[in-house]
Design a protein around this motif. Sequence first.
Motif, mmCIF file in Angstrom:
data_model
loop_
_atom_site.group_PDB
_atom_site.id
_atom_site.type_symbol
_atom_site.label_atom_id
_atom_site.label_comp_id
_atom_site.label_asym_id
_atom_site.label_seq_id
_atom_site.Cartn_x
_atom_site.Cartn_y
_atom_site.Cartn_z
ATOM 1 N N UNK A 80 -9.098 5.367 -80.900
ATOM 2 C CA UNK A 80 -8.522 4.905 -82.160
ATOM 3 C C UNK A 80 -8.514 3.378 -82.179
ATOM 4 N N UNK A 81 -8.735 2.795 -83.352
ATOM 5 C CA UNK A 81 -8.769 1.338 -83.496
ATOM 6 C C UNK A 81 -7.939 0.950 -84.713
ATOM 7 N N UNK A 82 -6.951 0.111 -84.505
ATOM 8 C CA UNK A 82 -6.085 -0.339 -85.586
ATOM 9 C C UNK A 82 -5.842 -1.836 -85.479
ATOM 10 N N UNK A 83 -5.252 -2.388 -86.521
ATOM 11 C CA UNK A 83 -4.977 -3.818 -86.571
ATOM 12 C C UNK A 83 -3.533 -4.049 -86.988
ATOM 13 N N UNK A 84 -2.917 -5.100 -86.443
ATOM 14 C CA UNK A 84 -1.595 -5.532 -86.862
ATOM 15 C C UNK A 84 -1.718 -6.951 -87.409
ATOM 16 N N UNK A 85 -1.138 -7.178 -88.583
ATOM 17 C CA UNK A 85 -1.167 -8.494 -89.219
ATOM 18 C C UNK A 85 0.232 -9.125 -89.167
ATOM 19 N N UNK A 86 0.530 -9.930 -88.147
ATOM 20 C CA UNK A 86 1.811 -10.633 -88.152
ATOM 21 C C UNK A 86 1.834 -11.695 -89.252
ATOM 22 N N UNK A 87 3.037 -11.997 -89.718
ATOM 23 C CA UNK A 87 3.218 -13.142 -90.604
ATOM 24 C C UNK A 87 3.722 -14.318 -89.788
ATOM 25 N N UNK A 88 4.574 -15.140 -90.390
ATOM 26 C CA UNK A 88 5.151 -16.286 -89.694
ATOM 27 C C UNK A 88 6.033 -15.792 -88.549
ATOM 28 N N UNK A 89 5.622 -16.080 -87.318
ATOM 29 C CA UNK A 89 6.313 -15.559 -86.143
ATOM 30 C C UNK A 89 6.692 -16.706 -85.220
ATOM 31 N N UNK A 119 13.162 -15.177 -93.433
ATOM 32 C CA UNK A 119 13.166 -15.697 -92.058
ATOM 33 C C UNK A 119 11.824 -15.419 -91.400
ATOM 34 N N UNK A 120 11.500 -16.160 -90.336
ATOM 35 C CA UNK A 120 10.303 -15.825 -89.568
ATOM 36 C C UNK A 120 10.535 -14.591 -88.711
ATOM 37 N N UNK A 121 9.467 -13.977 -88.270
ATOM 38 C CA UNK A 121 9.574 -12.823 -87.398
ATOM 39 C C UNK A 121 9.696 -13.229 -85.934
ATOM 40 N N UNK A 122 10.128 -12.296 -85.124
ATOM 41 C CA UNK A 122 10.211 -12.495 -83.679
ATOM 42 C C UNK A 122 9.064 -11.729 -83.004
#
Length: 261
Positions: A194-203, A228-231
């Motif tokens: 399986x192949x997936x992607x995660x798109x973080x925002x401002x972290x 707020x930004x993500x952790x």
Amino acid sequence: MTDSGTPRAAVRAGRRVTVVTGGGRGIGAAVALRLARAGHDVALAYERDAEAAGGVAARVRALGRAALAVRADVAVEAEVEGLFDAVRAELGPPTGLVNNAGVTGPLGRFTETSPAVMRRVVEVNVLGALWCARRAAREMSARHGGAGGAIVNISSAAATLGSPGEYVHYAATKAALDALTTGLAKELAAEGVRVNSVQPGMTVTDMHARMGDPERPWRDPGRVPLGRPGEPEEIAGAVAWLLSGEASYTTGAVLRVAGGL
């Protein structure tokens, strides 16, 4: 014996072995620790900071899992091959890959970004991900004698936002990762990968300081709907889920973890 003191045969028997590139800090370090808590043995690839990667590896071992830290510039195909050779020898065949290593270069307008910076960003973010995904697919695909597995590419919300005035070149490389995710998911689905992607925002990571603006995550919080930004740990949770059995019917997905951006 592995560098954790665990006999290799015991490590290999039925274990989940996940390679995390850029695993010495930021999102990569958070992913490594989250995966260790979920029962993965972890191989950390790092380019420069051996002390940071060694510290994360020690924390993984403290959680009862085997860990390996390997210096590798993912932009260099031979070093990627050496990384996976070391993982196979010390921990056993990899069952997962988190393509996390990435660079941006300094913040700035596209027309003022040097060709050298653009080249390095493309080499690390795109070619590096390609080399790692290619070797991981060869290790895990049933077509090549593997037992299956999963790949998670760490993209960015920049892939769709474009990041004008900051790093358009970086955004373009992250869009390439999402295209890789879509195509490779379809190509490997019947082979147990399986192949997936995660798109973080401002972290909140030290990447902003390396770009030249350490306060960037907290500037203009109103642009993020959650305010707020993500952790890094919030990104790690999404990655761990995509690598888990709970995501067994999920492939080709681009999961945005960006506070509503």
